[in-house]
Write an enzyme that holds these catalytic residues in place. Structure first.
Site, PDB file in Angstrom:
ATOM      1  N   HIS A  34       0.832  -1.202   0.000  1.00 11.97           N
ATOM      2  CA  HIS A  34       0.000   0.000   0.000  1.00 11.97           C
ATOM      3  C   HIS A  34       0.864   1.248   0.000  1.00 11.97           C
ATOM      4  O   HIS A  34       2.045   1.227   0.351  1.00 11.97           O
ATOM      5  CB  HIS A  34      -0.939   0.017   1.207  1.00 11.97           C
ATOM      6  CG  HIS A  34      -0.230   0.150   2.532  1.00 11.97           C
ATOM      7  ND1 HIS A  34       0.461  -0.885   3.118  1.00 11.97           N
ATOM      8  CD2 HIS A  34      -0.100   1.210   3.377  1.00 11.97           C
ATOM      9  CE1 HIS A  34       0.980  -0.473   4.269  1.00 11.97           C
ATOM     10  NE2 HIS A  34       0.666   0.796   4.446  1.00 11.97           N
ATOM     11  N   ASP A  40       0.565   5.010   1.670  1.00 12.67           N
ATOM     12  CA  ASP A  40      -0.194   5.522   2.811  1.00 12.67           C
ATOM     13  C   ASP A  40      -1.290   6.512   2.397  1.00 12.67           C
ATOM     14  O   ASP A  40      -1.045   7.460   1.644  1.00 12.67           O
ATOM     15  CB  ASP A  40       0.747   6.218   3.804  1.00 12.67           C
ATOM     16  CG  ASP A  40       1.444   5.229   4.714  1.00 12.67           C
ATOM     17  OD1 ASP A  40       0.900   4.121   4.913  1.00 12.67           O
ATOM     18  OD2 ASP A  40       2.531   5.548   5.221  1.00 12.67           O
ATOM     19  N   HIS A  79       4.724   0.175   0.373  1.00  7.98           N
ATOM     20  CA  HIS A  79       5.434  -0.589   1.386  1.00  7.98           C
ATOM     21  C   HIS A  79       4.550  -1.678   1.975  1.00  7.98           C
ATOM     22  O   HIS A  79       3.330  -1.677   1.790  1.00  7.98           O
ATOM     23  CB  HIS A  79       5.992   0.317   2.495  1.00  7.98           C
ATOM     24  CG  HIS A  79       4.968   1.191   3.155  1.00  7.98           C
ATOM     25  ND1 HIS A  79       4.466   2.333   2.573  1.00  7.98           N
ATOM     26  CD2 HIS A  79       4.351   1.100   4.360  1.00  7.98           C
ATOM     27  CE1 HIS A  79       3.595   2.913   3.381  1.00  7.98           C
ATOM     28  NE2 HIS A  79       3.507   2.171   4.467  1.00  7.98           N
ATOM     29  N   ARG A  81       5.331   6.955  13.666  1.00 11.78           N
ATOM     30  CA  ARG A  81       5.394   7.441  12.291  1.00 11.78           C
ATOM     31  C   ARG A  81       4.898   8.877  12.193  1.00 11.78           C
ATOM     32  O   ARG A  81       3.799   9.206  12.662  1.00 11.78           O
ATOM     33  CB  ARG A  81       4.528   6.566  11.384  1.00 11.78           C
ATOM     34  CG  ARG A  81       4.658   6.900   9.904  1.00 11.78           C
ATOM     35  CD  ARG A  81       3.605   6.180   9.088  1.00 11.78           C
ATOM     36  NE  ARG A  81       2.283   6.746   9.289  1.00 11.78           N
ATOM     37  CZ  ARG A  81       1.150   6.115   9.042  1.00 11.78           C
ATOM     38  NH1 ARG A  81       1.169   4.869   8.626  1.00 11.78           N
ATOM     39  NH2 ARG A  81      -0.018   6.722   9.231  1.00 11.78           N
TER      40      ARG A  81
END
Length: 282
Positions: A98, A100, A258, A273
């Site tokens: 995917h 983000d 990723h 994150r």
């Protein structure tokens, strides 16, 4: 600072550098930004920094964004805590290829991910170069997808495990976004294949050029979409990173996908994150 490539097409490790220094040094930050555009994902080891340094560095790229489901640190808005322990349920969104938050009209420009704690083995993350994935497509596929747009949905992903009422409320807050199947990177000019695990369907495939009978619509569009999403799984486009506490990854969300490998249960894995607000794909 030294830069060492990790694979032919994606990924480099930055050596002899502190992100705490880079957050305050214009010249050093400019070098890192240039390296990010070239290598698409950067990695660092042994970063003894705290949350304030983490946020300060990420904010050099732009303002940070919260996540409507994962939430963020109450003292550092935009710093999302991805914490797993021995009792955490399986996460069906990290362990899929995917990009983000493409369910946003303006998906993140990039992210800075810091490992706080991780198992001794397992829990790696992989990235794929989606500019290279586009470049290597056959010409007839490039011609077919050039005009196509696609829907990206938070309802069909994060919302799937919610009650019907909560799922509908989530979609009301974040209606499906529509993006080009091939986007142009705003800084490098590269063409990037821009479909992933959040993509549900093409929105303009059902035309006279593609469909003669109703049976042509779903198989033609669905098969093509799955073929394109599957390009991220080609090993030649990938880099894999083994985490250690204090390790950091910085990636360009506009040109990569990723996949967080879920092979470490039941153990502890805690990541933080910082997602940087991006622009609308074109």
């Amino acid at each position: 600072m030294r830069i060492e490539k990790l694979t032919t097409h994606i990924g480099a490790e930055l050596i002899d550098i502190s992100l705490a220094d880079a957050a305050r040094d214009n010249g050093l930050f400019a070098e890192i930004r240039a390296a990010l555009l070239e290598h698409k994902v950067l990695f660092l080891r042994n970063q003894d920094i705290d949350r304030s340094d983490h946020v300060a560095f990420a904010e050099r790229f732009g303002s940070l964004e919260d996540h409507p489901v994962a939430g963020s640190d109450p003292d550092y808005p935009g710093l999302v805590r991805i914490y797993k322990d021995e009792n955490s349920p399986p996460d069906y969104y990290e362990n899929a290829w995917h990009c983000d938050a493409t369910w946003r009209d303006a998906p993140p420009m990039g992210c800075v991910l810091r490992c706080v704690a991780c198992p001794p083995v397992g829990g790696d993350t992989m990235w794929a170069n989606m500019a290279k994935a586009y470049t290597d497509l056959p010409d007839h596929v490039k011609q077919t997808i050039a005009p196509l747009k696609a829907r990206h949905s938070i309802e069909a992903s994060f919302g799937a495990r919610m009650s019907e009422v909560d799922r509908h409320a989530l979609k009301a807050r974040f209606p499906d976004a529509e993006h080009p199947v091939v986007r142009t990177h705003p800084e490098t000019g590269e063409k990037v294949l821009f479909v992933n695990g959040f993509t549900t369907h093409f929105t303009n495939y059902h035309t006279a050029d593609n469909v003669r009978y109703g049976q042509d619509h779903a198989p033609g569009g669905a098969h093509l979409l799955q073929y394109l999403i599957g390009r991220a799984a080609i090993p030649e486009y990938q880099v894999r990173w083994r985490w250690q506490p204090g390790s950091i990854a910085i990636w360009d969300n506009r040109s990569t996908q990723h996949y967080a490998v879920m092979d470490y249960a039941p153990t502890v894995r805690r990541m933080e994150r910082a997602g940087i607000i991006g622009d609308r794909p074109y």
